[in-house]
Design a protein around this motif. Structure first.
Motif, PDB file in Angstrom:
ATOM      1  N   ALA A 143       0.906  -1.271   0.004  1.00 51.32           N
ATOM      2  CA  ALA A 143      -0.019  -0.055   0.013  1.00 51.32           C
ATOM      3  C   ALA A 143       0.758   1.273   0.090  1.00 51.32           C
ATOM      4  CB  ALA A 143      -0.876  -0.076   1.099  1.00 51.32           C
ATOM      5  N   ALA A 144       2.085   1.188   0.877  1.00 55.41           N
ATOM      6  CA  ALA A 144       2.952   2.512   0.813  1.00 55.41           C
ATOM      7  C   ALA A 144       3.383   2.556  -0.761  1.00 55.41           C
ATOM      8  CB  ALA A 144       4.059   2.349   1.828  1.00 55.41           C
ATOM      9  N   TYR A 145       3.844   1.461  -1.369  1.00 58.23           N
ATOM     10  CA  TYR A 145       4.504   1.572  -2.684  1.00 58.23           C
ATOM     11  C   TYR A 145       3.499   2.263  -3.427  1.00 58.23           C
ATOM     12  CZ  TYR A 145       6.521   0.195  -6.758  1.00 58.23           C
ATOM     13  OH  TYR A 145       7.286   0.082  -8.342  1.00 58.23           O
ATOM     14  N   ALA A 146       2.067   1.915  -3.231  1.00 55.79           N
ATOM     15  CA  ALA A 146       1.055   2.660  -4.366  1.00 55.79           C
ATOM     16  C   ALA A 146       0.563   3.914  -3.840  1.00 55.79           C
ATOM     17  CB  ALA A 146      -0.242   1.619  -4.304  1.00 55.79           C
ATOM     18  N   GLY A 147       1.251   4.540  -2.879  1.00 53.20           N
ATOM     19  CA  GLY A 147       0.796   5.835  -2.310  1.00 53.20           C
ATOM     20  C   GLY A 147      -0.423   5.663  -1.476  1.00 53.20           C
ATOM     21  N   ALA A 148      -0.839   4.770  -1.112  1.00 49.32           N
ATOM     22  CA  ALA A 148      -2.032   4.513  -0.339  1.00 49.32           C
ATOM     23  C   ALA A 148      -2.057   4.657   1.120  1.00 49.32           C
ATOM     24  CB  ALA A 148      -2.891   3.286  -0.797  1.00 49.32           C
TER      25      ALA A 148
ATOM     26  N   ILE B 189       5.677  11.543  -2.967  1.00 50.79           N
ATOM     27  CA  ILE B 189       7.007  11.318  -3.642  1.00 50.79           C
ATOM     28  C   ILE B 189       7.431   9.894  -3.563  1.00 50.79           C
ATOM     29  CG2 ILE B 189       9.620  12.258  -3.735  1.00 50.79           C
ATOM     30  CD1 ILE B 189       8.417  14.789  -2.658  1.00 50.79           C
ATOM     31  N   ALA B 190       7.436   9.304  -2.227  1.00 52.09           N
ATOM     32  CA  ALA B 190       7.894   7.957  -2.220  1.00 52.09           C
ATOM     33  C   ALA B 190       6.994   6.996  -2.387  1.00 52.09           C
ATOM     34  CB  ALA B 190       8.503   7.849  -0.605  1.00 52.09           C
ATOM     35  N   ALA B 191       6.524   7.080  -3.874  1.00 48.70           N
ATOM     36  CA  ALA B 191       5.514   5.995  -4.190  1.00 48.70           C
ATOM     37  C   ALA B 191       5.767   5.847  -5.888  1.00 48.70           C
ATOM     38  CB  ALA B 191       3.917   6.495  -3.758  1.00 48.70           C
ATOM     39  N   ASN B 192       5.081   4.977  -6.227  1.00 49.13           N
ATOM     40  CA  ASN B 192       5.064   4.629  -7.719  1.00 49.13           C
ATOM     41  C   ASN B 192       3.777   5.620  -8.136  1.00 49.13           C
ATOM     42  OD1 ASN B 192       4.223   3.736 -10.343  1.00 49.13           O
ATOM     43  ND2 ASN B 192       5.193   1.836  -9.848  1.00 49.13           N
ATOM     44  N   LYS B 193       3.972   6.702  -9.198  1.00 41.81           N
ATOM     45  CA  LYS B 193       2.986   7.610  -9.334  1.00 41.81           C
ATOM     46  C   LYS B 193       2.178   6.927 -10.475  1.00 41.81           C
ATOM     47  CE  LYS B 193       5.821  11.571  -8.548  1.00 41.81           C
ATOM     48  NZ  LYS B 193       6.375  12.725  -9.066  1.00 41.81           N
ATOM     49  N   ARG B 194       2.764   6.095 -11.249  1.00 40.82           N
ATOM     50  CA  ARG B 194       1.853   5.252 -12.284  1.00 40.82           C
ATOM     51  C   ARG B 194       0.905   4.416 -11.522  1.00 40.82           C
ATOM     52  NH1 ARG B 194       6.521   5.035 -15.176  1.00 40.82           N
ATOM     53  NH2 ARG B 194       6.887   2.780 -14.085  1.00 40.82           N
ATOM     54  N   LEU B 195       1.348   3.826 -10.463  1.00 41.10           N
ATOM     55  CA  LEU B 195       0.395   3.011  -9.793  1.00 41.10           C
ATOM     56  C   LEU B 195      -0.558   3.612  -8.674  1.00 41.10           C
ATOM     57  CD1 LEU B 195      -0.257  -0.115  -8.818  1.00 41.10           C
ATOM     58  CD2 LEU B 195       1.522  -0.039  -7.087  1.00 41.10           C
ATOM     59  N   ALA B 196      -0.252   4.867  -8.209  1.00 37.39           N
ATOM     60  CA  ALA B 196      -1.208   5.609  -7.503  1.00 37.39           C
ATOM     61  C   ALA B 196      -2.206   5.804  -8.449  1.00 37.39           C
ATOM     62  CB  ALA B 196      -0.155   6.654  -6.861  1.00 37.39           C
ATOM     63  N   ALA B 197      -1.798   6.453  -9.715  1.00 42.88           N
ATOM     64  CA  ALA B 197      -2.924   6.922 -10.526  1.00 42.88           C
ATOM     65  C   ALA B 197      -3.895   5.597 -11.039  1.00 42.88           C
ATOM     66  CB  ALA B 197      -2.439   7.424 -11.823  1.00 42.88           C
ATOM     67  N   TYR B 198      -3.330   4.654 -11.296  1.00 40.52           N
ATOM     68  CA  TYR B 198      -3.983   3.415 -11.457  1.00 40.52           C
ATOM     69  C   TYR B 198      -4.841   3.073 -10.414  1.00 40.52           C
ATOM     70  CZ  TYR B 198      -0.592   2.721 -15.321  1.00 40.52           C
ATOM     71  OH  TYR B 198       0.162   2.979 -16.409  1.00 40.52           O
ATOM     72  N   GLY B 199      -4.446   2.989  -9.113  1.00 34.86           N
ATOM     73  CA  GLY B 199      -4.932   2.692  -7.858  1.00 34.86           C
ATOM     74  C   GLY B 199      -6.288   3.649  -7.894  1.00 34.86           C
ATOM     75  N   HIS B 200      -6.134   4.889  -7.980  1.00 37.88           N
ATOM     76  CA  HIS B 200      -7.171   5.673  -7.611  1.00 37.88           C
ATOM     77  C   HIS B 200      -8.473   5.437  -8.683  1.00 37.88           C
ATOM     78  CE1 HIS B 200      -8.925   9.875  -6.859  1.00 37.88           C
ATOM     79  NE2 HIS B 200      -9.345   9.998  -8.225  1.00 37.88           N
TER      80      HIS B 200
END
Length: 417
Positions: free
Chosen positions: A317-322, A340-351
């Protein structure tokens, strides 16, 4: 990362690359400059192999730090069994400033040694590249290419819309009430046929109907042709004839670019979906609410299939910025969104995934509503929901199980943020 006898660093460039190997004391024991070719890589690996006898361990036991996470050089090193640890260039710059605060001296050989010493002193803080399978690496290339195509498509859409406002404002509103708007094939076909207000006003109903049919529309052709014909006949502010013709040429060129970008994005999405369905974990991803072929492809590509990559659901979850992080300094303490300390693509996909799950799962909708009632904003509630979904995904991937909505509400809630 465990303690090693040797640590290697590579400062890469377009032509030549510098290798440095240091021992446990930080002393440079070997250096080499090589090209990013099969022969050059073999030379660099031979330098590392030459140290094997004196230290009594295999070449594969030497971790290599480099300021890149992908590329042909990284691929070659991994194919030869090297542990590759990517280090962000900004991080390297900060280490350089820490060692020599007042010295701005920089060299490729020095940076290679610095990278090796970063692993020696702080290797446990840097994560090596995961051991993903070849299909997942290919899937990652496809989904990243698809994302770039989507961004290019959006760029050309905005460009076309701005151009139409200057030369054909009726086309901006003609399809605004329909899904896709100017992305629709029929919209692009009609605009390419008549890119200006003057040329659109001269179109007949038959010409409009034929354009709609060429674009693939099969329903209500006559009614749609009549609607567009009436819309284009309305009087509007016009440019001078020669200026209008010049602007119309630009509109046609942009329509071609938009059509190409749409086709490219669709092609990559289809290829990614086909590759995704061949992976043994695809049924687990598709069992989650709100996950289709494209979302599942993107999630698998970013998370990978290395079973040892994420030891806990919190790390995932931290890697995904969640998951939030705490900033504490003196009397100040803040719980903040992890940007910052997260995978931005994964955070966008997760949103997108969390938002889509609201209409596909009553449990997800109820959880989101509870977080909103507790005072969370929309994005914070979605992040909390995403952390919950990722916790379930981590469990399902670990145990090879599909998502069970009945068991999901009993999972512990992650902290808000």
């Amino acid at each position: 990362m465990k303690t090693w006898a040797l640590y290697a660093g590579i400062d890469w460039s377009e032509n030549l690359n510098d290798l440095a190997v240091v021992d446990r004391t930080g002393q440079v024991v070997a250096t080499h400059r090589f090209e990013a070719t099969p022969a050059g890589v073999r030379e660099a690996l031979a330098v590392i192999s030459a140290l094997r006898a004196s230290h009594g361990f295999s070449r594969k036991s030497v971790p290599v730090a480099i300021e890149a996470s992908r590329g042909l050089l990284v691929t070659a090193l991994r194919q030869h069994g090297q542990t590759v640890v990517p280090v962000h260039p900004a991080t390297v710059a900060r280490y350089r400033g820490r060692i020599n605060p007042g010295n701005r001296k920089k060299s490729d050989a020095g940076d290679a040694a610095l990278l090796a010493n970063i692993l020696r002193t702080d290797g446990h803080l840097h994560r090596p590249l995961p051991g993903n399978s070849e299909p997942v690496e290919a899937l990652g290339a496809l989904t990243r290419a698809q994302l770039r195509a989507v961004r290019t498509r959006q760029h050309h859409y905005l460009q076309l819309r701005a151009q139409l406002r200057a030369v054909h404002p009726a086309a901006v509103t003609a399809w605004a009430h329909l899904n896709g708007r100017l992305f629709r094939p029929e919209a692009r076909e009609v605009i390419a046929l008549a890119p200006t207000s003057g040329s659109a006003a001269r179109l007949t109903r038959r010409q409009i109907r034929d354009a709609l049919e060429r674009a693939g529309r099969i329903r209500l052709l006559d009614a749609e042709a009549e609607r567009l014909h009436a819309l284009f006949q309305a009087r509007t502010i016009r440019n001078a004839p020669m200026v209008e013709d010049a602007l119309g040429r630009e509109v046609r060129a942009t329509v071609r670019l938009l059509s190409e970008a749409c086709a490219t994005a669709d092609e990559f999405a289809q290829a990614a979906g086909e590759l995704f369905t061949q992976h043994p974990q695809h049924l687990i991803y598709l069992s989650f609410p709100g996950v289709g072929l494209l979302t599942g492809s993107r999630l698998l590509a970013e998370l990978g299939d290395d079973p040892d990559r994420f030891a806990t659901a919190k790390g995932l979850a931290a890697y995904a910025g969640a998951r939030p992080f705490t900033w504490a300094s003196g009397s100040s303490r803040k719980v903040m969104h992890r940007r910052i300390a997260a995978n931005k693509r994964l955070a966008a996909y997760g949103h997108h995934w969390a938002f889509s799950s609201l209409t596909h799962s009553p449990e997800c909708r109820a959880h989101y509503d509870r977080r909103r009632a507790a005072g969370d904003r929309h994005t914070a509630a979605l992040r909390n929901l995403l952390a919950r979904l990722l916790s379930s995904l981590h469990h399902c991937l670990r145990h090879g199980q599909k998502f069970d909505p009945a068991a999901w509400p009993r999972a512990p809630e992650p902290p808000s943020g």
